[in-house]
Design an enzyme around this catalytic site. Structure first.
Site: not given
Ligand code: NAI
Length: 346
Positions: A154-155, A233, A235, A259, A264, A296-299
């Site tokens: 999604k992101i 952004t 993990r 981020d 952390e 960790h403020q991206a959200f």
């Molecule tokens: P999402 O679940 O929509 O997308 C994750 C993507 O990673 C999926 O397309 C999945 O197929 C893929 N994936 C899974 N295993 C993989 C691998 N081994 N290699 C490559 N790709 C792989 O998640 P979304 O919402 O886009 O979030 C992505 C990440 O952002 C989250 O996992 C979270 O860790 C991080 N995040 C960080 C925030 C922040 O404030 N910095 C806030 C929200 C999420």
């Protein structure tokens, strides 16, 4: 429902109080993160509400269960800090907020990229000191350059739209490629190897799993283009920070916008400015003038906080009413895998 919220910051409490007028739950807030040392605070609670740095390992979950806690409401998308298998075996249900504002994180990724590339952090400090020199502030034009995106969920898809808007050529890697998305968002799937070799900018948007831990390490950095900009952004654990530091020192890496950071937990989200920093790796990272670290403020947008709290309280209400929990994360004993989404009815 008695809910105890750990790691509660003033902005969490503000939004919980606002939304709880509608739900009327009994909420207790603790500013501490949940650990083995304070898990006794969960006695007589029905639900613990946790964030990304609460420690929900097997021992903590065993005690939660003994204390009568029946559910863990994660107010985030990631659940790498929760032992889902232990929760399942202890009959503690786990649910989360899978998407609260992918735009918030995508926009912050863009801010980090723009900031690092055009050295906005340095310019900001300089002009406030009356220093209007441009020496050392040279960036690159992103138009026509290649961005490599790891994880196309999604992101990432929102971020890719923005990168396309800048006229960047976008390539991506995903363990589970989505060709439809590639067509719609105008990017091309490549192998990780190709992504490392061809990208001027690499941005991480995949979850932290054992197979993605330290995916950015000295070996993969060696494959990258000289001067590559790395944005994370996702993990912190996706990057071996010591290898990143070596890459920055050798000038292989031209800049980084981070981020998240693998350790952390002890610093991010807190005001540690009055203390001596004991984390030598983080301290070294902060010395680079081509690195921007945000904690960790991206959200952190109003839209995201509203969505997080509303979905969390809705998840809890759904659980209380024994209705279908679409945001559950559970352990499938047959496949021995962690599953996101509805549990099949027995
Ligand atoms: P999402 O679940 O929509 O997308 C994750 C993507 O990673 C999926 O397309 C999945 O197929 C893929 N994936 C899974 N295993 C993989 C691998 N081994 N290699 C490559 N790709 C792989 O998640 P979304 O919402 O886009 O979030 C992505 C990440 O952002 C989250 O996992 C979270 O860790 C991080 N995040 C960080 C925030 C922040 O404030 N910095 C806030 C929200 C999420």
């Amino acid at each position: 429902m008695r809910i105890v919220v750990f790691d509660a910051k003033p902005y969490d409490i503000e939004f919980f109080e606002k939304w709880n007028k509608k739900y009327g739950a009994k909420i207790t807030y603790f500013k501490e993160k949940l650990t083995l040392n304070n898990v006794m605070l969960t006695k007589y609670q029905d639900v613990v509400c946790t964030f990304v740095n609460d420690d929900l390992n097997e021992k903590v979950i065993n005690i939660l269960s003994k204390n009568g806690v029946r559910a863990i409401a994660i107010r985030a998308a990631g659940y790498n800090n929760v032992d889902i298998r232990a929760a399942y075996h202890n009959r503690v249900r786990v649910f989360r907020v899978p998407a609260y504002s992918p735009y918030s994180v995508a926009e912050h990724s863009l801010a980090l990229l723009m900031g690092v590339n055009r050295k906005i952090h340095k310019a900001y400090n300089r002009t406030r000191e009356g220093n209007f020199s441009l020496v050392g502030l040279t960036g690159i034009v992103l138009n026509g350059k290649t961005a490599g995106i790891v994880g196309t969920g999604k992101i990432a898809r929102i971020f890719i739209k923005a990168l396309n808007g800048l006229g960047m050529n976008v390539i991506a890697y995903d363990k589970f490629p989505n060709e439809q998305a590639a067509k719609e968002e105008n990017f091309k799937y490549v192998s990780l190897e190709e992504l490392y070799e061809q990208s001027d900018v690499i941005s991480l948007h995949c979850p932290l799993f054992p197979d993605t831990k330290h995916m950015i390490n000295s070996e993969t950095i060696a494959k990258m283009k000289d001067g590559v900009i790395i944005i994370n952004t996702g993990r912190g654990g996706l990057i071996d920070t010591e290898a990143l530091i070596e890459g920055l020192k050798s000038r292989k890496i031209g800049g980084a916008g981070l981020d998240v950071y693998e350790n952390e937990r002890h610093y991010f989200f807190e005001d540690e400015s009055g203390k001596v920093m004991e984390d030598d790796v983080l301290a070294r990272l902060l010395t680079f003038n081509n690195v921007i670290v945000t904690s960790h403020q991206a959200f952190l947008t109003e839209e995201a906080l509203n969505n997080i709290v509303e979905t969390t309280l809705n998840n809890i209400l759904t659980f209380a009413k024994k209705e279908d929990l679409v945001n559950e994360v559970w352990y499938d004993t047959e496949t021995k895998k962690i599953v996101e989404g509805l549990r099949p009815k027995k």
